[in-house]
Write a protein that holds these residues in place. Structure first.
Motif, mmCIF file in Angstrom:
data_model
loop_
_atom_site.group_PDB
_atom_site.id
_atom_site.type_symbol
_atom_site.label_atom_id
_atom_site.label_comp_id
_atom_site.label_asym_id
_atom_site.label_seq_id
_atom_site.Cartn_x
_atom_site.Cartn_y
_atom_site.Cartn_z
ATOM 1 N N ALA A 87 51.414 -56.897 117.987
ATOM 2 C CA ALA A 87 52.369 -57.550 117.089
ATOM 3 C C ALA A 87 53.595 -56.671 116.932
ATOM 4 O O ALA A 87 53.492 -55.441 116.936
ATOM 5 C CB ALA A 87 51.732 -57.805 115.722
ATOM 6 N N ALA A 88 54.760 -57.308 116.775
ATOM 7 C CA ALA A 88 56.009 -56.564 116.592
ATOM 8 C C ALA A 88 56.947 -57.359 115.712
ATOM 9 O O ALA A 88 56.841 -58.583 115.594
ATOM 10 C CB ALA A 88 56.664 -56.285 117.950
ATOM 11 N N GLY A 89 57.885 -56.632 115.074
ATOM 12 C CA GLY A 89 58.850 -57.291 114.198
ATOM 13 C C GLY A 89 58.196 -57.751 112.914
ATOM 14 O O GLY A 89 57.405 -57.038 112.306
ATOM 15 N N ASP A 90 58.555 -58.951 112.466
ATOM 16 C CA ASP A 90 57.922 -59.551 111.293
ATOM 17 C C ASP A 90 56.755 -60.414 111.757
ATOM 18 O O ASP A 90 56.881 -61.196 112.712
ATOM 19 C CB ASP A 90 58.915 -60.419 110.525
ATOM 20 N N TYR A 91 55.624 -60.289 111.087
ATOM 21 C CA TYR A 91 54.424 -61.024 111.503
ATOM 22 C C TYR A 91 53.369 -60.963 110.402
ATOM 23 O O TYR A 91 53.474 -60.171 109.459
ATOM 24 C CB TYR A 91 53.854 -60.439 112.796
ATOM 25 N N THR A 92 52.330 -61.787 110.559
ATOM 26 C CA THR A 92 51.146 -61.738 109.705
ATOM 27 C C THR A 92 49.913 -61.754 110.598
ATOM 28 O O THR A 92 49.808 -62.575 111.508
ATOM 29 C CB THR A 92 51.086 -62.929 108.743
ATOM 30 N N VAL A 93 48.991 -60.834 110.337
ATOM 31 C CA VAL A 93 47.688 -60.831 110.991
ATOM 32 C C VAL A 93 46.652 -61.175 109.932
ATOM 33 O O VAL A 93 46.624 -60.562 108.853
ATOM 34 C CB VAL A 93 47.372 -59.460 111.622
ATOM 35 N N SER A 94 45.804 -62.154 110.218
ATOM 36 C CA SER A 94 44.819 -62.590 109.225
ATOM 37 C C SER A 94 43.496 -62.924 109.890
ATOM 38 O O SER A 94 43.427 -63.195 111.095
ATOM 39 C CB SER A 94 45.332 -63.810 108.462
ATOM 40 N N ALA A 95 42.443 -62.924 109.085
ATOM 41 C CA ALA A 95 41.110 -63.307 109.551
ATOM 42 C C ALA A 95 40.245 -63.602 108.332
ATOM 43 O O ALA A 95 40.534 -63.150 107.221
ATOM 44 C CB ALA A 95 40.478 -62.203 110.394
ATOM 45 N N THR A 96 39.173 -64.346 108.562
ATOM 46 C CA THR A 96 38.220 -64.655 107.504
ATOM 47 C C THR A 96 36.919 -63.913 107.768
ATOM 48 O O THR A 96 36.320 -64.048 108.845
ATOM 49 C CB THR A 96 37.964 -66.168 107.421
ATOM 50 N N PHE A 97 36.506 -63.113 106.792
ATOM 51 C CA PHE A 97 35.322 -62.266 106.891
ATOM 52 C C PHE A 97 34.210 -62.832 106.014
ATOM 53 O O PHE A 97 34.442 -63.166 104.852
ATOM 54 C CB PHE A 97 35.637 -60.844 106.428
ATOM 55 N N THR A 98 33.013 -62.917 106.563
ATOM 56 C CA THR A 98 31.849 -63.353 105.796
ATOM 57 C C THR A 98 30.775 -62.285 105.873
ATOM 58 O O THR A 98 30.378 -61.859 106.971
ATOM 59 C CB THR A 98 31.295 -64.678 106.323
ATOM 60 N N GLU A 99 30.331 -61.833 104.723
ATOM 61 C CA GLU A 99 29.180 -60.941 104.630
ATOM 62 C C GLU A 99 28.007 -61.844 104.233
ATOM 63 O O GLU A 99 27.873 -62.215 103.077
ATOM 64 C CB GLU A 99 29.433 -59.852 103.587
ATOM 65 N N PRO A 100 27.161 -62.252 105.185
ATOM 66 C CA PRO A 100 26.155 -63.272 104.891
ATOM 67 C C PRO A 100 25.107 -62.837 103.880
ATOM 68 O O PRO A 100 24.575 -63.672 103.137
ATOM 69 C CB PRO A 100 25.525 -63.567 106.259
ATOM 70 N N LYS A 101 24.820 -61.528 103.865
ATOM 71 C CA LYS A 101 23.859 -60.987 102.900
ATOM 72 C C LYS A 101 24.451 -59.703 102.335
ATOM 73 O O LYS A 101 24.280 -58.626 102.893
ATOM 74 C CB LYS A 101 22.511 -60.719 103.567
ATOM 75 N N TYR A 102 25.155 -59.857 101.230
ATOM 76 C CA TYR A 102 25.870 -58.752 100.589
ATOM 77 C C TYR A 102 24.959 -57.544 100.412
ATOM 78 O O TYR A 102 23.871 -57.646 99.868
ATOM 79 C CB TYR A 102 26.400 -59.248 99.255
ATOM 80 N N MET A 103 25.406 -56.391 100.922
ATOM 81 C CA MET A 103 24.732 -55.098 100.794
ATOM 82 C C MET A 103 23.360 -55.080 101.472
ATOM 83 O O MET A 103 22.496 -54.304 101.074
ATOM 84 C CB MET A 103 24.587 -54.672 99.327
ATOM 85 N N ASN A 104 23.155 -55.906 102.517
ATOM 86 C CA ASN A 104 21.823 -55.905 103.126
ATOM 87 C C ASN A 104 21.514 -54.637 103.907
ATOM 88 O O ASN A 104 20.348 -54.337 104.169
ATOM 89 C CB ASN A 104 21.646 -57.130 104.034
ATOM 90 N N LEU A 105 22.544 -53.856 104.279
ATOM 91 C CA LEU A 105 22.311 -52.612 105.015
ATOM 92 C C LEU A 105 22.689 -51.374 104.215
ATOM 93 O O LEU A 105 22.760 -50.279 104.772
ATOM 94 C CB LEU A 105 23.113 -52.637 106.327
ATOM 95 N N ASN A 106 22.939 -51.520 102.928
ATOM 96 C CA ASN A 106 23.350 -50.385 102.099
ATOM 97 C C ASN A 106 23.000 -50.666 100.644
ATOM 98 O O ASN A 106 22.606 -51.786 100.295
ATOM 99 C CB ASN A 106 24.857 -50.115 102.263
ATOM 100 N N ASP A 107 23.163 -49.659 99.797
ATOM 101 C CA ASP A 107 22.826 -49.844 98.387
ATOM 102 C C ASP A 107 24.054 -49.845 97.482
ATOM 103 O O ASP A 107 23.930 -49.732 96.268
ATOM 104 C CB ASP A 107 21.812 -48.790 97.929
#
Length: 234
Positions: A87-107
């Motif tokens: 990307a260069a100049g003016d722009y927007t980078v976006s994405a949708t993130f889903t954590e299917p099981k919140y904190m399933n690998l951490n506490d």
């Protein structure tokens, strides 16, 4: 204060160790993901320097792709990108993130998000800026230049950041980083949560430019999916 001697001291220390470990949290040590590595076509990645120094590699995290959805499981904290995504100049980078099981690998909550302004990627001079959300309603804006730098501390708060109903429950965030003239903004779920002058970011010890590669960033011991990663021009 009473002093403890001999075997009594040993017993006391033994009792303190598990308490200390519990306070630190099991999620503070990066796990190794079974069957790790990168199978998403065209993508590559780099784990954080502290994990590399501890002997971990990119194969201790996992990136795969099904259709247009990326699936990430860490492992060490990692930055993933496709070198063709620039990307260069003016722009927007976006994405949708889903954590299917919140904190399933951490506490405790760990963040994930998008990055922009990637330069010298994959080297020890790598620089980039990321905005990432936690499933507890907080966010972080941070970068590498090549040493880590923070723009908003560890836990910015905003009502815009979605909160999981509890551990094991799903939570979704749409995260965007935009370059607009002399401003760089992070928006989460459609609300701008942080804004900086470009001069605060493109400076010694931080970014080389706001032009560059874009991609995704996941903290250690976290699992999630990424959909609709895209570049939008004004």
């Amino acid at each position: 204060m009473r002093l403890v001697h001999g075997s009594t001291l040993a017993i006391a220390l033994a009792l303190l160790v598990p308490a200390f470990v519990g306070a630190q949290g099991q999620g503070d040590s990066s796990r190794a993901v079974a069957g790790g590595g990168i199978s998403a076509a065209g993508w590559t990645g780099k784990i954080d320097a502290n994990a590399a120094k501890a002997g971990q590699t990119i194969k201790d995290a996992k990136l795969s792709e099904e259709g247009n959805v990326l699936h990430v499981t860490t492992g060490p904290a990692v930055t993933y990108w496709n070198p063709a995504n620039k990307a260069a100049g003016d722009y927007t980078v976006s994405a949708t993130f889903t954590e299917p099981k919140y904190m399933n690998l951490n506490d405790h909550p760990h963040p994930y998000g998008v990055f922009i302004a990637g330069n010298d990627m994959g080297t020890d001079q790598q620089s980039d800026l990321y905005c990432a959300a936690y499933g507890n309603g907080t966010f972080i804006v941070r970068g590498f230049g090549p040493e880590p730098f923070r723009m908003n501390g560890r836990s910015g708060e905003s009502d815009a950041v979605h909160k999981a109903a509890g551990p094991g429950q799903p939570v979704t965030q749409t995260i965007a980083l935009s370059v607009k003239g002399d401003k760089v903004e992070c928006a989460i779920n459609g609300t701008v949560v942080a804004s900086y002058n470009k001069s605060e970011l493109v400076t010694a010890g931080k970014l080389k430019s706001t032009d560059g590669v874009y991609g995704i960033r996941f903290s250690h011991n976290t699992e999630g999916t990424v959909a609709d990663l895209k570049l939008t021009k004004p």
